[in-house]
Design an enzyme around this catalytic site. Structure first.
Site, PDB file in Angstrom:
ATOM      1  N   ARG A 104       1.050  -1.503  -0.258  1.00  0.00           N
ATOM      2  CA  ARG A 104      -0.422   0.241  -0.597  1.00  0.00           C
ATOM      3  C   ARG A 104       0.687   1.204   0.176  1.00  0.00           C
ATOM      4  O   ARG A 104       0.529   2.549  -0.427  1.00  0.00           O
ATOM      5  CB  ARG A 104      -0.844  -0.434   1.158  1.00  0.00           C
ATOM      6  CG  ARG A 104      -1.867   0.801   1.442  1.00  0.00           C
ATOM      7  CD  ARG A 104      -3.004   0.583   2.239  1.00  0.00           C
ATOM      8  NE  ARG A 104      -3.919   1.770   2.841  1.00  0.00           N
ATOM      9  CZ  ARG A 104      -3.835   2.402   4.125  1.00  0.00           C
ATOM     10  NH1 ARG A 104      -3.496   2.147   4.971  1.00  0.00           N
ATOM     11  NH2 ARG A 104      -4.316   3.708   4.300  1.00  0.00           N
ATOM     12  N   HIS A 108       0.231   3.864  -3.015  1.00  0.00           N
ATOM     13  CA  HIS A 108      -0.524   5.180  -2.956  1.00  0.00           C
ATOM     14  C   HIS A 108       0.388   6.184  -2.872  1.00  0.00           C
ATOM     15  O   HIS A 108       0.546   7.336  -2.950  1.00  0.00           O
ATOM     16  CB  HIS A 108      -0.784   5.346  -1.044  1.00  0.00           C
ATOM     17  CG  HIS A 108      -2.036   4.889  -0.928  1.00  0.00           C
ATOM     18  ND1 HIS A 108      -3.262   4.738  -0.134  1.00  0.00           N
ATOM     19  CD2 HIS A 108      -2.389   3.643  -1.584  1.00  0.00           C
ATOM     20  CE1 HIS A 108      -3.985   4.221  -0.157  1.00  0.00           C
ATOM     21  NE2 HIS A 108      -4.027   3.541  -1.280  1.00  0.00           N
ATOM     22  N   HIS A 237      -5.757  -7.849  -3.568  1.00  0.00           N
ATOM     23  CA  HIS A 237      -5.890  -7.982  -2.489  1.00  0.00           C
ATOM     24  C   HIS A 237      -6.459  -9.201  -1.623  1.00  0.00           C
ATOM     25  O   HIS A 237      -7.095  -9.465  -1.426  1.00  0.00           O
ATOM     26  CB  HIS A 237      -7.684  -6.845  -3.475  1.00  0.00           C
ATOM     27  CG  HIS A 237      -7.977  -5.799  -3.442  1.00  0.00           C
ATOM     28  ND1 HIS A 237      -9.247  -5.242  -3.504  1.00  0.00           N
ATOM     29  CD2 HIS A 237      -7.578  -4.483  -2.278  1.00  0.00           C
ATOM     30  CE1 HIS A 237      -9.120  -3.866  -2.988  1.00  0.00           C
ATOM     31  NE2 HIS A 237      -8.371  -3.513  -2.419  1.00  0.00           N
ATOM     32  N   TRP A 269      -9.740 -10.476   2.583  1.00  0.00           N
ATOM     33  CA  TRP A 269     -10.411 -10.747   1.419  1.00  0.00           C
ATOM     34  C   TRP A 269      -9.928 -12.134   1.536  1.00  0.00           C
ATOM     35  O   TRP A 269     -11.002 -12.836   0.153  1.00  0.00           O
ATOM     36  CB  TRP A 269      -9.742  -9.597  -0.093  1.00  0.00           C
ATOM     37  CG  TRP A 269     -10.029  -8.321   0.208  1.00  0.00           C
ATOM     38  CD1 TRP A 269     -10.749  -7.849  -0.934  1.00  0.00           C
ATOM     39  CD2 TRP A 269      -9.442  -7.262   0.239  1.00  0.00           C
ATOM     40  NE1 TRP A 269     -11.346  -6.646  -0.708  1.00  0.00           N
ATOM     41  CE2 TRP A 269     -10.638  -5.817  -0.325  1.00  0.00           C
ATOM     42  CE3 TRP A 269      -8.614  -7.401   1.354  1.00  0.00           C
ATOM     43  CZ2 TRP A 269      -9.614  -4.730   0.270  1.00  0.00           C
ATOM     44  CZ3 TRP A 269      -8.333  -5.887   1.685  1.00  0.00           C
ATOM     45  CH2 TRP A 269      -8.796  -4.554   1.352  1.00  0.00           C
ATOM     46  N   ASP A 312     -14.425  -4.416  -6.241  1.00  0.00           N
ATOM     47  CA  ASP A 312     -14.074  -5.674  -6.375  1.00  0.00           C
ATOM     48  C   ASP A 312     -15.359  -6.553  -6.882  1.00  0.00           C
ATOM     49  O   ASP A 312     -15.361  -7.258  -7.570  1.00  0.00           O
ATOM     50  CB  ASP A 312     -14.271  -6.368  -4.818  1.00  0.00           C
ATOM     51  CG  ASP A 312     -12.604  -5.938  -4.267  1.00  0.00           C
ATOM     52  OD1 ASP A 312     -11.699  -5.621  -4.485  1.00  0.00           O
ATOM     53  OD2 ASP A 312     -13.037  -6.412  -2.889  1.00  0.00           O
TER      54      ASP A 312
END
Length: 473
Positions: A104, A108, A237, A269, A312
């Site tokens: 992440r 980002h 994910h 997930w 998703d």
């Protein structure tokens, strides 16, 4: 741990004027997360009042004066130090299980890129700007201060690398160490040097937009990515969890996350949320109805503990996305191939490279950081191995530290078959042991051991008494 919440997220200043506040925030952020070039060639951050900017950053106070003079420069990363940092990142992943937040962090930092803006760094992208407070405070970046706290010691150890490179190195390494594909990365990204160079808020994807498929295309098309790359990147994910106190999505904990590893909690997930594979797509194909939010119970109890965001669900609702999602659910090798290419492309977005073409760590022949190359180890005599009749013993005797990634030679593993010869004759050592025990009782190989007549008589009497009792009964 990888996702432990900070006690406070960099509170804002209290009272100074806007211009003074911006100057103080810029100085404070640069003091805590300096640019990559600040430690090069004697360049240092200096302030007229020692420590005031750092105290502001930590406590969020109004400062106390003392403007910070930042020496700005553009510098490429040192390849050897990047390789050293990669090994340290691997060790960090093993001890903190921070794979998801490292992915992440890299995404980002690069995901703010706008292909319609040519100027750097206004165009956003992988430029290390995420280390500054203004960007850290963006809503989509909630919790990433924890990733910076984890990665900062590595940056301190290897000052010759840029934050932009370090963020992308950590992201790619996390994917590979979680079982994913090798990412064809290149390095040499240049860092921005001040908070004013951070991109505006609102460029990162939203998990629950009104039109999920349209929103994904709006965000990723702006970065120059297509539908295949959108779906492939969504497959990441398979790692990680969502936490309601950060993103507003997911449950506080599920049966898959209540015991960690790492800090417990959140909603994942997938079942194995630290393993990179195509299970994310496989699970989506089993859902009966894709038009729901994560808070609505599913028919299958197992699925109630797994997270499905509107974005998703869009992968199987949108006809173009669905083609790739179904393909990846069936073919993990195809998913890995497309994902590796998309991840590498995302990591390059908006970056300014020095040298302009960048460089690959695979082209670096030495794993030794630059500052350690100067210290040459004293030559050691070549070990002389004793003759070993067994093949395994010979291999162990001739092993060196390099054969064990720098560790000392390991002892030969036990093998029962090696010690079973199928012979009935006793060994000389066993014969000596039996002879010593025999002589201990008074025996000798030359004469039989003397009899104890008293003991023999007592045994005879006991035997007769036992027989008499049997006859009497």
């Amino acid at each position: 741990m990888a996702e432990r919440l900070a006690a406070s997220l960099l509170p804002a200043a209290a009272s100074p004027s806007p211009s003074a506040r911006r100057a103080t925030v810029a100085a404070a952020a640069a003091a805590s997360f300096p640019s990559s070039c600040s430690a090069r060639a004697g360049l240092r951050l200096r302030s007229s009042r020692s420590g005031s900017a750092r105290r502001f950053f930590k406590a969020g106070g109004s400062g106390g004066g003392g403007a910070l003079r930042v020496v700005r420069c553009m510098a490429a990363s040192d390849a050897a130090q990047l390789k050293g940092a990669r090994e340290d990142i691997k060790e960090l992943l093993k001890t903190t299980y921070c794979h998801p937040i490292m992915v992440r962090l890299g995404w980002h930092d690069s995901g703010t890129y706008d292909k319609n803006i040519e100027e750097w760094p206004q165009r956003g992208g992988a430029d290390g700007s995420l280390r500054f407070e203004p960007e850290l405070k963006h809503g989509a970046n909630a919790g990433l201060i924890n990733a910076l706290k984890l990665i900062q010691p590595i940056k301190d150890k290897y000052p010759g690398i840029s934050y932009a490179d370090l963020f992308q190195l950590a992201s790619a390494t996390a994917i590979e160490e979680a079982g994913g594909p090798k990412i064809p990365m290149k390095y040499g990204r240049v860092d921005v040097t001040e908070p004013e160079q951070c991109p505006p808020e609102g460029r990162l994807p939203d998990a629950g937009p009104r039109d999920p498929a349209g929103h994904l295309r709006e965000v990723f098309y702006r970065m120059g990515l297509d539908d295949k790359e959108i779906v492939a990147l969504s497959g990441a994910h398979t790692l990680g969890r969502a936490r309601p106190d950060r993103s507003g999505w997911g449950k506080p904990e599920t049966k898959y996350t209540k015991d960690g590893p790492g800090e417990p909690g959140g909603q994942s997930w997938t079942v194995e949320w630290l393993k990179f594979d195509n299970s994310y797509f496989k699970l989506l194909t089993t859902l009966q109805d894709m038009k729901f939010l994560s808070q609505i119970p599913l028919k299958d109890q197992k699925e109630q503990d797994l997270l499905v965001l509107p974005t998703d669900a869009a992968l199987f609702e949108d006809t173009s996305f669905k083609v790739y999602a179904e393909k990846y659910a069936e073919d993990q090798e195809a998913f890995f191939k497309d994902y590796a290419e998309a991840h590498a492309k995302l990591s390059d977005l908006g970056a300014k490279f020095d040298p302009p073409e960048g460089f690959s760590l695979d082209d670096v022949t030495s794993d030794e950081p630059a500052d350690e190359k100067k210290q040459e180890a004293a030559p050691t005599p070549e070990p002389v191995a004793a003759p070993a009749p067994e093949p395994v013993a010979a291999a162990v005797a001739t092993a060196t530290a390099d054969d064990n990634n720098g560790a000392a030679p390991q002892p030969e593993p036990f093998s029962a078959a090696k010690y079973s010869y199928g012979k009935r004759e006793l060994s000389d050592s066993m014969k000596q042991k039996i002879r010593a025990e025999y002589e201990g009782f008074g025996g000798s190989p030359d004469k039989p051991m003397q009899s104890n007549y008293f003991l023999n008589i007592m045994i005879l009497i006991a035997g007769l008494a036992f027989l008499t009792s049997l006859v009497g009964n």
